[in-house]
Design a protein around this motif. Structure first.
Motif, PDB file in Angstrom:
ATOM      1  N   ASP A 166       9.471  -2.855   4.243  1.00  0.00           N
ATOM      2  CA  ASP A 166       8.447  -3.843   4.602  1.00  0.00           C
ATOM      3  C   ASP A 166       7.166  -3.152   5.075  1.00  0.00           C
ATOM      4  O   ASP A 166       6.056  -3.555   4.697  1.00  0.00           O
ATOM      5  CB  ASP A 166       8.954  -4.759   5.729  1.00  0.00           C
ATOM      6  CG  ASP A 166       9.989  -5.774   5.237  1.00  0.00           C
ATOM      7  OD1 ASP A 166      10.147  -5.921   4.005  1.00  0.00           O
ATOM      8  OD2 ASP A 166      10.638  -6.405   6.085  1.00  0.00           O
ATOM      9  N   ALA A 167       7.324  -2.119   5.888  1.00  0.00           N
ATOM     10  CA  ALA A 167       6.143  -1.432   6.439  1.00  0.00           C
ATOM     11  C   ALA A 167       5.350  -0.760   5.327  1.00  0.00           C
ATOM     12  O   ALA A 167       4.108  -0.791   5.317  1.00  0.00           O
ATOM     13  CB  ALA A 167       6.565  -0.418   7.488  1.00  0.00           C
ATOM     14  N   THR A 168       6.039  -0.136   4.389  1.00  0.00           N
ATOM     15  CA  THR A 168       5.334   0.549   3.289  1.00  0.00           C
ATOM     16  C   THR A 168       4.565  -0.448   2.431  1.00  0.00           C
ATOM     17  O   THR A 168       3.396  -0.235   2.100  1.00  0.00           O
ATOM     18  CB  THR A 168       6.332   1.336   2.417  1.00  0.00           C
ATOM     19  OG1 THR A 168       7.075   2.223   3.241  1.00  0.00           O
ATOM     20  CG2 THR A 168       5.621   2.121   1.327  1.00  0.00           C
ATOM     21  N   LEU A 169       5.237  -1.539   2.082  1.00  0.00           N
ATOM     22  CA  LEU A 169       4.552  -2.541   1.252  1.00  0.00           C
ATOM     23  C   LEU A 169       3.387  -3.183   2.010  1.00  0.00           C
ATOM     24  O   LEU A 169       2.334  -3.458   1.429  1.00  0.00           O
ATOM     25  CB  LEU A 169       5.554  -3.619   0.781  1.00  0.00           C
ATOM     26  CG  LEU A 169       6.312  -3.351  -0.536  1.00  0.00           C
ATOM     27  CD1 LEU A 169       5.367  -3.462  -1.723  1.00  0.00           C
ATOM     28  CD2 LEU A 169       6.993  -2.002  -0.578  1.00  0.00           C
ATOM     29  N   ALA A 225      11.200   5.159  -3.284  1.00  0.00           N
ATOM     30  CA  ALA A 225      11.046   3.956  -4.116  1.00  0.00           C
ATOM     31  C   ALA A 225      10.043   2.977  -3.519  1.00  0.00           C
ATOM     32  O   ALA A 225       9.268   2.344  -4.245  1.00  0.00           O
ATOM     33  CB  ALA A 225      12.401   3.274  -4.300  1.00  0.00           C
ATOM     34  N   ASP A 226      10.058   2.850  -2.208  1.00  0.00           N
ATOM     35  CA  ASP A 226       9.125   1.907  -1.566  1.00  0.00           C
ATOM     36  C   ASP A 226       7.672   2.322  -1.846  1.00  0.00           C
ATOM     37  O   ASP A 226       6.822   1.487  -2.177  1.00  0.00           O
ATOM     38  CB  ASP A 226       9.399   1.806  -0.056  1.00  0.00           C
ATOM     39  CG  ASP A 226       9.422   3.167   0.638  1.00  0.00           C
ATOM     40  OD1 ASP A 226       9.693   4.185  -0.034  1.00  0.00           O
ATOM     41  OD2 ASP A 226       9.141   3.213   1.861  1.00  0.00           O
ATOM     42  N   TYR A 227       7.411   3.617  -1.737  1.00  0.00           N
ATOM     43  CA  TYR A 227       6.067   4.158  -1.988  1.00  0.00           C
ATOM     44  C   TYR A 227       5.680   3.940  -3.447  1.00  0.00           C
ATOM     45  O   TYR A 227       4.583   3.462  -3.760  1.00  0.00           O
ATOM     46  CB  TYR A 227       6.103   5.642  -1.635  1.00  0.00           C
ATOM     47  CG  TYR A 227       4.831   6.425  -1.861  1.00  0.00           C
ATOM     48  CD1 TYR A 227       3.760   6.333  -0.976  1.00  0.00           C
ATOM     49  CD2 TYR A 227       4.718   7.310  -2.936  1.00  0.00           C
ATOM     50  CE1 TYR A 227       2.607   7.085  -1.152  1.00  0.00           C
ATOM     51  CE2 TYR A 227       3.572   8.068  -3.123  1.00  0.00           C
ATOM     52  CZ  TYR A 227       2.517   7.952  -2.229  1.00  0.00           C
ATOM     53  OH  TYR A 227       1.383   8.708  -2.423  1.00  0.00           O
ATOM     54  N   TYR A 228       6.597   4.253  -4.334  1.00  0.00           N
ATOM     55  CA  TYR A 228       6.327   4.135  -5.766  1.00  0.00           C
ATOM     56  C   TYR A 228       6.064   2.675  -6.159  1.00  0.00           C
ATOM     57  O   TYR A 228       5.132   2.378  -6.912  1.00  0.00           O
ATOM     58  CB  TYR A 228       7.523   4.701  -6.534  1.00  0.00           C
ATOM     59  CG  TYR A 228       7.360   4.767  -8.031  1.00  0.00           C
ATOM     60  CD1 TYR A 228       6.296   5.431  -8.618  1.00  0.00           C
ATOM     61  CD2 TYR A 228       8.312   4.176  -8.866  1.00  0.00           C
ATOM     62  CE1 TYR A 228       6.174   5.502  -9.998  1.00  0.00           C
ATOM     63  CE2 TYR A 228       8.195   4.247 -10.243  1.00  0.00           C
ATOM     64  CZ  TYR A 228       7.124   4.907 -10.804  1.00  0.00           C
ATOM     65  OH  TYR A 228       6.998   4.976 -12.170  1.00  0.00           O
ATOM     66  N   VAL A 229       6.872   1.769  -5.612  1.00  0.00           N
ATOM     67  CA  VAL A 229       6.668   0.338  -5.887  1.00  0.00           C
ATOM     68  C   VAL A 229       5.302  -0.100  -5.358  1.00  0.00           C
ATOM     69  O   VAL A 229       4.564  -0.830  -6.030  1.00  0.00           O
ATOM     70  CB  VAL A 229       7.815  -0.497  -5.268  1.00  0.00           C
ATOM     71  CG1 VAL A 229       7.475  -1.987  -5.277  1.00  0.00           C
ATOM     72  CG2 VAL A 229       9.126  -0.251  -6.016  1.00  0.00           C
ATOM     73  N   SER A 230       4.943   0.382  -4.169  1.00  0.00           N
ATOM     74  CA  SER A 230       3.641  -0.021  -3.602  1.00  0.00           C
ATOM     75  C   SER A 230       2.492   0.476  -4.475  1.00  0.00           C
ATOM     76  O   SER A 230       1.515  -0.246  -4.699  1.00  0.00           O
ATOM     77  CB  SER A 230       3.493   0.485  -2.164  1.00  0.00           C
ATOM     78  OG  SER A 230       3.268   1.886  -2.110  1.00  0.00           O
ATOM     79  N   LYS A 231       2.605   1.694  -4.989  1.00  0.00           N
ATOM     80  CA  LYS A 231       1.509   2.251  -5.794  1.00  0.00           C
ATOM     81  C   LYS A 231       1.477   1.615  -7.186  1.00  0.00           C
ATOM     82  O   LYS A 231       0.392   1.427  -7.760  1.00  0.00           O
ATOM     83  CB  LYS A 231       1.663   3.770  -5.911  1.00  0.00           C
ATOM     84  CG  LYS A 231       1.517   4.520  -4.593  1.00  0.00           C
ATOM     85  CD  LYS A 231       0.110   4.412  -4.020  1.00  0.00           C
ATOM     86  CE  LYS A 231      -0.096   5.345  -2.840  1.00  0.00           C
ATOM     87  NZ  LYS A 231      -1.432   5.270  -2.276  1.00  0.00           N
ATOM     88  N   THR A 232       2.639   1.275  -7.728  1.00  0.00           N
ATOM     89  CA  THR A 232       2.672   0.576  -9.019  1.00  0.00           C
ATOM     90  C   THR A 232       2.020  -0.794  -8.869  1.00  0.00           C
ATOM     91  O   THR A 232       1.240  -1.239  -9.721  1.00  0.00           O
ATOM     92  CB  THR A 232       4.126   0.452  -9.513  1.00  0.00           C
ATOM     93  OG1 THR A 232       4.714   1.751  -9.550  1.00  0.00           O
ATOM     94  CG2 THR A 232       4.194  -0.157 -10.893  1.00  0.00           C
ATOM     95  N   GLY A 233       2.346  -1.463  -7.756  1.00  0.00           N
ATOM     96  CA  GLY A 233       1.715  -2.759  -7.485  1.00  0.00           C
ATOM     97  C   GLY A 233       0.212  -2.618  -7.320  1.00  0.00           C
ATOM     98  O   GLY A 233      -0.561  -3.466  -7.776  1.00  0.00           O
ATOM     99  N   LEU A 234      -0.208  -1.516  -6.704  1.00  0.00           N
ATOM    100  CA  LEU A 234      -1.645  -1.289  -6.482  1.00  0.00           C
ATOM    101  C   LEU A 234      -2.376  -1.092  -7.809  1.00  0.00           C
ATOM    102  O   LEU A 234      -3.515  -1.545  -7.979  1.00  0.00           O
ATOM    103  CB  LEU A 234      -1.821  -0.073  -5.566  1.00  0.00           C
ATOM    104  CG  LEU A 234      -3.206   0.182  -4.985  1.00  0.00           C
ATOM    105  CD1 LEU A 234      -3.731  -1.017  -4.200  1.00  0.00           C
ATOM    106  CD2 LEU A 234      -3.167   1.422  -4.091  1.00  0.00           C
ATOM    107  N   LEU A 235      -1.719  -0.456  -8.759  1.00  0.00           N
ATOM    108  CA  LEU A 235      -2.332  -0.302 -10.087  1.00  0.00           C
ATOM    109  C   LEU A 235      -2.487  -1.665 -10.760  1.00  0.00           C
ATOM    110  O   LEU A 235      -3.532  -1.976 -11.344  1.00  0.00           O
ATOM    111  CB  LEU A 235      -1.493   0.643 -10.958  1.00  0.00           C
ATOM    112  CG  LEU A 235      -1.988   0.815 -12.397  1.00  0.00           C
ATOM    113  CD1 LEU A 235      -3.431   1.337 -12.454  1.00  0.00           C
ATOM    114  CD2 LEU A 235      -1.060   1.754 -13.173  1.00  0.00           C
TER     115      LEU A 235
END
Ligand SMILES: NC(=O)c1ccc[n+]([C@@H]2O[C@H](COP(=O)([O-])OP(=O)(O)OC[C@H]3O[C@@H](n4cnc5c(N)ncnc54)[C@H](OP(=O)(O)O)[C@@H]3O)[C@@H](O)[C@H]2O)c1
Length: 241
Positions: free
Chosen positions: A108-111, A153-163
């Motif tokens: 949650d914090a990462t997202l 995975a949390d970081y990767y999901v956040s950056k994919t969402g950011l793209l």
């Protein structure tokens, strides 16, 4: 009151990459709003350093993951600077953990910081972008094909969402002459999981870690690239190709 110089707002601006981008942008003639969360001393030292060069700078605290705080921060920017010409969403927390151990609170914090926080900043900055505007989101290398990322995975999901957010905003705001792009570092020389120099060539084809200057160079390119929007530039020496 609106200032005459263009105004850049940089999240996570007090230290490391954010700090380097603040000084780069000030040298290019931007007045800079340094958004920080806890690095108050570093933020104010940077503010003084930029002011000593003849530019305006103002450090302001905000937790980008808390929307009312972001709203307040941009209300203050509206009052103090009166405009936003460039927003750099640089906050991107990386606390690599194996997904089998990943605590929901960490997820949650990462997202909240990396993805929602960037959206909150865009949402509140966009009305302050007047005749034109520029948003640069800081991503991570290798987002163009979705792969497994077991550790982080949390970081990767956040950056994919950011793209995805980058591209959606690029299309939505092109008519207002607001460009939205992403710059994606690979392994920078300050990375928490950098391999030793004699091993880096195994993962980075160009054989060295990235420097802050390498990332800033791509950001500077995007400042002038008036026909580029929705793009993602990997600054990664071939990492994760
Ligand atoms: N370093 C690398 O090797 C690397 C590689 C790929 C991508 N990147 C990306 O490049 C960007 C910068 O990386 P970095 O390593 O320089 O960043 P960092 O040191 O991890 O973080 C930069 C700043 O973010 C601020 N921050 C964290 N959570 C916040 C929140 N909730 N609200 C407001 N500010 C918050 C912190 O400010 P305070 O200190 O004030 O608390 C921190 O100084 C990130 O987006 C990262 O994902 C970096």
């Amino acid at each position: 009151m609106s200032t005459e110089a263009p105004v850049a707002v940089v999240t996570g601006g007090a230290r490391r990459l954010g700090r380097h981008l603040c000084t780069t942008l000030a040298a290019r003639g931007y007045d800079v709003v340094i958004l920080y969360r806890s690095s108050e001393e570093a933020a104010h030292a940077l503010e003084q350093q930029i002011v000593a060069t003849g530019r305006r700078a103002r450090a302001q605290s905000v937790d980008v993951g808390v929307e009312p705080q972001v709203a307040d921060a941009f209300a203050e920017i509206a009052r103090m600077e009166g405009r936003v010409d460039l927003l750099v969403n640089n906050v991107g927390n990386y606390n690599p953990q194996d997904i089998t151990d990943l605590n929901p609170a960490v997820w949650d914090a990462t997202l909240a910081t990396n993805l929602s926080g960037a959206y909150y900043c865009c949402f509140h900055a966009l009305p302050l972008m007047l005749a034109q505007g520029n948003i640069i989101n800081i991503g991570m290398a290798g987002l163009e094909g979705i792969r497994a990322n077991v550790r982080g995975a949390d970081y990767y999901v956040s950056k994919t969402g950011l793209l995805s957010l980058t591209r959606s905003l690029a299309v939505a705001y092109a008519g207002r002459n607001i460009r939205v792009n992403m710059v994606s570092p690979g392994q920078l020389d300050n990375s928490v999981d950098l391999p030793p120099p004699d091993e880096i060539g195994r993962t980075v084809p160009l054989g060295r870690a990235g420097e802050l200057h390498d990332v800033a160079q791509a950001v500077e390119y995007l400042l002038d690239a008036r026909y580029v929007t929705g793009a993602n530039i990997d600054v990664a020496g071939g990492y994760r190709l």
